[in-house]
Structures are given as C-alpha cells and as structure tokens.
Design a protein around this motif. Structure first.
Motif, PDB file in Angstrom:
ATOM      1  N   TYR A   1       6.956  -0.032  -6.598  1.00  9.44           N
ATOM      2  CA  TYR A   1       8.079  -0.712  -7.276  1.00  9.44           C
ATOM      3  C   TYR A   1       9.251   0.232  -7.168  1.00  9.44           C
ATOM      4  O   TYR A   1       9.110   1.371  -6.675  1.00  9.44           O
ATOM      5  CB  TYR A   1       7.742  -1.018  -8.750  1.00  9.44           C
ATOM      6  N   PHE A   2      10.427  -0.217  -7.588  1.00 14.86           N
ATOM      7  CA  PHE A   2      11.530   0.743  -7.640  1.00 14.86           C
ATOM      8  C   PHE A   2      12.363   0.529  -8.893  1.00 14.86           C
ATOM      9  O   PHE A   2      12.315  -0.530  -9.527  1.00 14.86           O
ATOM     10  CB  PHE A   2      12.384   0.729  -6.374  1.00 14.86           C
ATOM     11  N   THR A   3      13.095   1.559  -9.228  1.00 18.40           N
ATOM     12  CA  THR A   3      14.021   1.496 -10.350  1.00 18.40           C
ATOM     13  C   THR A   3      15.432   1.657  -9.779  1.00 18.40           C
ATOM     14  O   THR A   3      15.582   2.066  -8.622  1.00 18.40           O
ATOM     15  CB  THR A   3      13.739   2.634 -11.353  1.00 18.40           C
TER      16      THR A   3
ATOM     17  N   ARG B   1      -3.983   6.268   5.314  1.00 18.99           N
ATOM     18  CA  ARG B   1      -3.537   7.636   5.001  1.00 18.99           C
ATOM     19  C   ARG B   1      -2.034   7.734   5.224  1.00 18.99           C
ATOM     20  O   ARG B   1      -1.553   7.532   6.328  1.00 18.99           O
ATOM     21  CB  ARG B   1      -4.246   8.636   5.904  1.00 18.99           C
ATOM     22  N   TRP B   2      -1.319   8.050   4.139  1.00 18.22           N
ATOM     23  CA  TRP B   2       0.099   8.393   4.273  1.00 18.22           C
ATOM     24  C   TRP B   2       0.162   9.905   4.433  1.00 18.22           C
ATOM     25  O   TRP B   2      -0.049  10.632   3.475  1.00 18.22           O
ATOM     26  CB  TRP B   2       0.880   7.972   3.022  1.00 18.22           C
ATOM     27  N   ARG B   3       0.446  10.339   5.628  1.00 21.66           N
ATOM     28  CA  ARG B   3       0.456  11.787   5.859  1.00 21.66           C
ATOM     29  C   ARG B   3       1.648  12.438   5.156  1.00 21.66           C
ATOM     30  O   ARG B   3       1.558  13.542   4.618  1.00 21.66           O
ATOM     31  CB  ARG B   3       0.520  12.075   7.370  1.00 21.66           C
TER      32      ARG B   3
ATOM     33  N   THR C   1       9.778   1.657  19.407  1.00 22.82           N
ATOM     34  CA  THR C   1      10.633   2.600  20.131  1.00 22.82           C
ATOM     35  C   THR C   1      10.553   3.952  19.429  1.00 22.82           C
ATOM     36  O   THR C   1      11.236   4.185  18.426  1.00 22.82           O
ATOM     37  CB  THR C   1      12.086   2.067  20.157  1.00 22.82           C
ATOM     38  N   GLN C   2       9.710   4.804  19.954  1.00 26.45           N
ATOM     39  CA  GLN C   2       9.502   6.112  19.317  1.00 26.45           C
ATOM     40  C   GLN C   2      10.406   7.149  19.962  1.00 26.45           C
ATOM     41  O   GLN C   2      10.354   7.357  21.187  1.00 26.45           O
ATOM     42  CB  GLN C   2       8.045   6.531  19.465  1.00 26.45           C
ATOM     43  N   VAL C   3      11.218   7.781  19.165  1.00 28.22           N
ATOM     44  CA  VAL C   3      12.086   8.840  19.685  1.00 28.22           C
ATOM     45  C   VAL C   3      11.235  10.080  19.925  1.00 28.22           C
ATOM     46  O   VAL C   3      10.507  10.533  19.040  1.00 28.22           O
ATOM     47  CB  VAL C   3      13.245   9.120  18.708  1.00 28.22           C
TER      48      VAL C   3
ATOM     49  N   GLY D   1      17.056  10.573   4.056  1.00 24.16           N
ATOM     50  CA  GLY D   1      15.673  10.266   3.675  1.00 24.16           C
ATOM     51  C   GLY D   1      15.434  10.644   2.227  1.00 24.16           C
ATOM     52  O   GLY D   1      16.202  11.405   1.639  1.00 24.16           O
ATOM     53  N   ASP D   2      14.355  10.091   1.685  1.00 22.49           N
ATOM     54  CA  ASP D   2      14.070  10.342   0.275  1.00 22.49           C
ATOM     55  C   ASP D   2      13.802  11.810  -0.014  1.00 22.49           C
ATOM     56  O   ASP D   2      14.000  12.274  -1.119  1.00 22.49           O
ATOM     57  CB  ASP D   2      12.872   9.485  -0.168  1.00 22.49           C
ATOM     58  N   TRP D   3      13.352  12.552   0.993  1.00 19.91           N
ATOM     59  CA  TRP D   3      13.018  13.971   0.765  1.00 19.91           C
ATOM     60  C   TRP D   3      14.245  14.802   0.435  1.00 19.91           C
ATOM     61  O   TRP D   3      14.138  15.888  -0.109  1.00 19.91           O
ATOM     62  CB  TRP D   3      12.293  14.565   1.976  1.00 19.91           C
TER      63      TRP D   3
ATOM     64  N   HIS E   1       0.812  -1.232   0.000  1.00 25.21           N
ATOM     65  CA  HIS E   1       0.000   0.000   0.000  1.00 25.21           C
ATOM     66  C   HIS E   1       0.836   1.269   0.000  1.00 25.21           C
ATOM     67  O   HIS E   1       0.298   2.353  -0.152  1.00 25.21           O
ATOM     68  CB  HIS E   1      -1.013   0.009   1.148  1.00 25.21           C
ATOM     69  N   GLY E   2       2.152   1.149   0.154  1.00 29.69           N
ATOM     70  CA  GLY E   2       3.029   2.315   0.027  1.00 29.69           C
ATOM     71  C   GLY E   2       3.712   2.250  -1.339  1.00 29.69           C
ATOM     72  O   GLY E   2       3.031   2.216  -2.368  1.00 29.69           O
ATOM     73  N   ALA E   3       5.057   2.204  -1.307  1.00 33.33           N
ATOM     74  CA  ALA E   3       5.808   2.171  -2.562  1.00 33.33           C
ATOM     75  C   ALA E   3       5.387   0.973  -3.403  1.00 33.33           C
ATOM     76  O   ALA E   3       5.153  -0.113  -2.882  1.00 33.33           O
ATOM     77  CB  ALA E   3       7.298   2.108  -2.260  1.00 33.33           C
TER      78      ALA E   3
ATOM     79  N   ASP F   1      15.214  12.373  -4.500  1.00 37.22           N
ATOM     80  CA  ASP F   1      14.165  12.474  -5.509  1.00 37.22           C
ATOM     81  C   ASP F   1      12.880  11.767  -5.109  1.00 37.22           C
ATOM     82  O   ASP F   1      12.128  11.328  -5.975  1.00 37.22           O
ATOM     83  CB  ASP F   1      14.673  11.924  -6.846  1.00 37.22           C
ATOM     84  N   ALA F   2      12.643  11.643  -3.810  1.00 35.74           N
ATOM     85  CA  ALA F   2      11.375  11.086  -3.310  1.00 35.74           C
ATOM     86  C   ALA F   2      11.111   9.673  -3.802  1.00 35.74           C
ATOM     87  O   ALA F   2       9.978   9.292  -4.041  1.00 35.74           O
ATOM     88  CB  ALA F   2      10.208  12.011  -3.677  1.00 35.74           C
ATOM     89  N   ARG F   3      12.187   8.900  -3.948  1.00 30.21           N
ATOM     90  CA  ARG F   3      12.021   7.509  -4.378  1.00 30.21           C
ATOM     91  C   ARG F   3      12.890   6.592  -3.514  1.00 30.21           C
ATOM     92  O   ARG F   3      13.773   7.051  -2.789  1.00 30.21           O
ATOM     93  CB  ARG F   3      12.443   7.351  -5.849  1.00 30.21           C
TER      94      ARG F   3
END
Ligand SMILES: Cc1cc2nc3c(=O)[nH]c(=O)nc-3n(C[C@H](O)[C@H](O)[C@H](O)COP(=O)(O)OP(=O)(O)OC[C@H]3O[C@@H](n4cnc5c(N)ncnc54)[C@H](O)[C@@H]3O)c2cc1C
Length: 340
Positions: free
Chosen positions: A71-73, A290-292, A139-141, A316-318, A67-69, A321-323
């Motif tokens: 596929y990938f290249t 929901r992916w916020r 374990t949430q920081v 992180g992807d941000w 339900h998220g990503a 290129d958000a991939r």
C-alpha cells in the motif's frame, strides 16, 4: 546461421532522444512524465515485460497477489496532488480495512492511517502513466558510456544516444552501470538494500480474521496480508507473506522449496495463535518470489542525485525513504534538476 547472427549484432538500431530513463518503476515513470511535460523527447527502457517494478501484482484467473509493495501513504503536497488525480481517475482507492500489529502475544488492530492501493492491481496507476510515454519493454540496459556528444546507452537489443540520462533503479543496479570511481558510483555503492522473500498462498476456506493484514513482530515473518480485502480484488482467498529482512538475507540463496516450507510453517504457527482451537483449512502455495533489492536501509542522501554538467541523474526510493512516495518525489526531482 552464422551470417544471421553476425547481422543481428551489427544491425542493432541506434535511437536518439533528449532523455533516456532507465527503469519503469514509480521513480522512472514519474521522472519521464515530468520531463515529457517539460517538452523533452523521453524514452524509457525497462528490462521486464511491463511497468511497475516493485509495485508488482501476480494475477491469475482464480486470484491475485500484490507481492511487492502493499500500500502507500501520501504526505507531501506534490504526491497528495498526484494521488488525488489517480483517485479521480479510478486508478487508486483508499484501503480502509483494519490492520493489526502482532507482537507474539497481543494483537492491536487499528484503521487510523490513510492508506492507498492501486486498483485493480498495485501497478495500475503506473500502467496508465506508461501508456502515455514511449516505454520499451524487454530492454535491459547493459552499459552506459559518456562522451562529448552525450550518453551512449547499450541494451540487449538496441543502442541509444541522448544528452541526458536518468537511472531510476535500485542502488546496486545503478552502481553496476556507472563508471567505477565516479561520484555517482560511490553514492550508489553507499546504499544498502535488504532482500525480502515473499510467499503467495491461497486458502481453501475463509479464515475470517478480524483484520485485513498484520505487521508481525515475532518470528521471521514481517507481514501477512489477505489480498482480497483490498478494493477490487474479489476472487479467491489470497494471502501474501513477507519474511523479515534478516531472515531473507540469511537465506538469500536458499532453494525456493526450502523457503516456501519454512514460511508456510511460520504462517501456520502464527495462525494457530490467532485462531486457537480451530481446524485450519488446507493452504496451497501458489508462488515464491525473492526480491533481491527490496528496500534500502536508512542513509543520508539527496532525494535525487543530479549532475547537470554530466547530463546524469540518479533516482529511486533508495535516495529517500524506501517507499513509493519517496520514489515518486525522487523521480520528479531528478527530471526537474536535469531538464529544468
Ligand atoms: C516486498 C516489498 C514490500 C514493499 N512494501 C511497501 C509498502 O507497503 N509501501 C511502500 O510505500 N513501499 C513499499 N515497498 C517499496 C516500494 O515498492 C518501492 O519504494 C518503489 O516501488 C520503488 O520504485 P523505484 O522506481 O525506485 O524502483 P523499482 O520499482 O525497483 O523500479 C526499477 C525498475 O528498473 C528495472 N530495471 C532494473 N535494472 C534494469 C536495467 N539494467 N535495464 C532496464 N531496466 C532495469 C526493473 O525491472 C524495475 O522495473 C515495498 C517493496 C518490496 C520489495
């Protein structure tokens, strides 16, 4: 009761290592594996119950849905080498099914691009990677603080001390932990991450579409995928729908029931174009998610923000290129920049 509570507050264990990585998605695990290979004692802290982050799969006995990503290249030399290792280990497979683009009037179908998926689930390569590392789940920081002796990291159940810290989180979640006014905080604040509502369905009879998935450039769905047409996903007639960023943003706080009704209607509308004159089989909603912070919009940033004098890096992807490939490269760059 009162006494027990007081004890649990004061008996939070304090753990130490060379590097704490926050987040067990692609970026965090790539960073942790790289730093570990460089001889560092690394611990990964992850708020959820398993690795993968946005490379997520919902698996049930009668079906599974990525339900998220989707596929990938793999374009860069370093990520291609990593993907080859996963292919050799049977953790990813090429996805060679035809993919369509729908503009509201015409469907164009191609299978030209090289695409990969985790098998049997998107997160499979990350589960394998995490198994070789010290990863602490649930374990949430909640707070990070810098002092002369390094970083003090507070979680919902423990405290950590380390000279080095990598935050491998979506930008707003990194921003929430960083000291206001710092350069790292400003960088994280500059990224805009768009949401995405996802609807997971099963269909009572095969639709027999001539493609496995479609980019939808009409209406408010952006992607429709028949999940069973990915390798090693045999059970059920499982479909994943993603709403566009614009629609998801406009309905970010809407009730899940409303979202599922709207996305389902839109799916039926699109299907009626693709399968005219056919009685469509009954469709059952299995889950709405929901992916916020689904994907970052483009902005100028380095692949990883490394501040060696502070013992801090953001990944992180941000930052790329958000991939998935970008998340991997960012994680590796953060570890090399901080520990090299
Ligand atoms: C709907 C959707 C579709 C996508 N489709 C594609 C696609 O087809 N191809 C592609 O290449 N990419 C796609 N992406 C993007 C891809 O999923 C991401 O680029 C990649 O997975 C990001 O990895 P990451 O490690 O940067 O972040 P994440 O995967 O988000 O990992 C961050 C981790 O940090 C954890 N965390 C957050 N806050 C804390 C905290 N305070 N303490 C501890 N842990 C915390 C989270 O639980 C999570 O596990 C898609 C994303 C979405 C949402």
């Amino acid at each position: 009761m009162q006494l027990l509570f007081v004890e649990s507050v004061f008996l939070k264990s304090i753990n130490e290592c060379d590097l704490v990585v926050v987040g067990a998605g692609m970026a965090g695990l790539a960073a942790a594996a790289q730093a570990s290979a460089m001889g560092k004692r690394v611990c990964v802290l992850e708020k959820s119950g398993g690795p993968g982050g946005r490379m997520a799969t919902r698996a049930k006995e009668d079906g599974c849905w990525d339900h998220g990503a989707q596929y990938f290249t793999a374009r860069s030399t370093e990520f291609r080498a990593q993907v080859q290792q996963w292919l050799d280990a049977g953790l990813v497979a090429p996805w060679r099914e035809p993919i369509a683009v729908w503009d509201g009037e015409q469907l164009s179908v191609s299978r030209s691009r090289e695409r990969y998926v985790g098998v049997p689930q998107m997160k499979s390569p990350l589960e394998n990677r995490a198994a070789g590392l010290d990863v602490f789940y649930h374990t949430q920081v909640t707070q990070v603080q810098q002092s002369e002796s390094g970083w003090a990291i507070e979680t919902n159940q423990s405290q950590w001390r380390a000279p080095n810290l990598i935050l491998a989180l979506p930008a707003p979640q990194s921003q929430a932990l960083l000291p206001a006014g710092s350069a790292a905080h400003a960088l994280a604040a500059s990224a805009i991450m768009e949401p995405c509502w996802a609807l997971l369905l099963d269909v009572e009879r095969p639709l027999n579409l001539p493609f496995a998935a479609a980019f939808v450039n009409d209406g408010f769905l952006s992607w429709i995928a028949h999940n069973n047409r990915k390798p090693e996903r045999d059970t059920g007639e499982c479909y994943v729908l993603h709403a566009t960023a614009e629609w998801s943003r406009a309905h970010l706080e809407a009730a899940p029931e409303f979202v599922q009704t709207m996305l389902l209607e839109e799916f039926m509308r699109v299907l009626a174009h693709w399968l005219p004159c056919q009685q469509l089989p009954p469709v059952h909603v299995r889950y709405v998610h929901r992916w916020r912070f689904a994907r970052a919009t483009e902005h100028d940033a380095p692949a990883a923000a490394v501040l060696p004098e502070q013992g801090l890096a953001l990944a992180g992807d941000w930052l790329t290129d958000a991939r998935i490939e970008g998340a991997y490269c960012s994680g590796v760059a953060a570890a090399v920049g901080l520990c090299g």
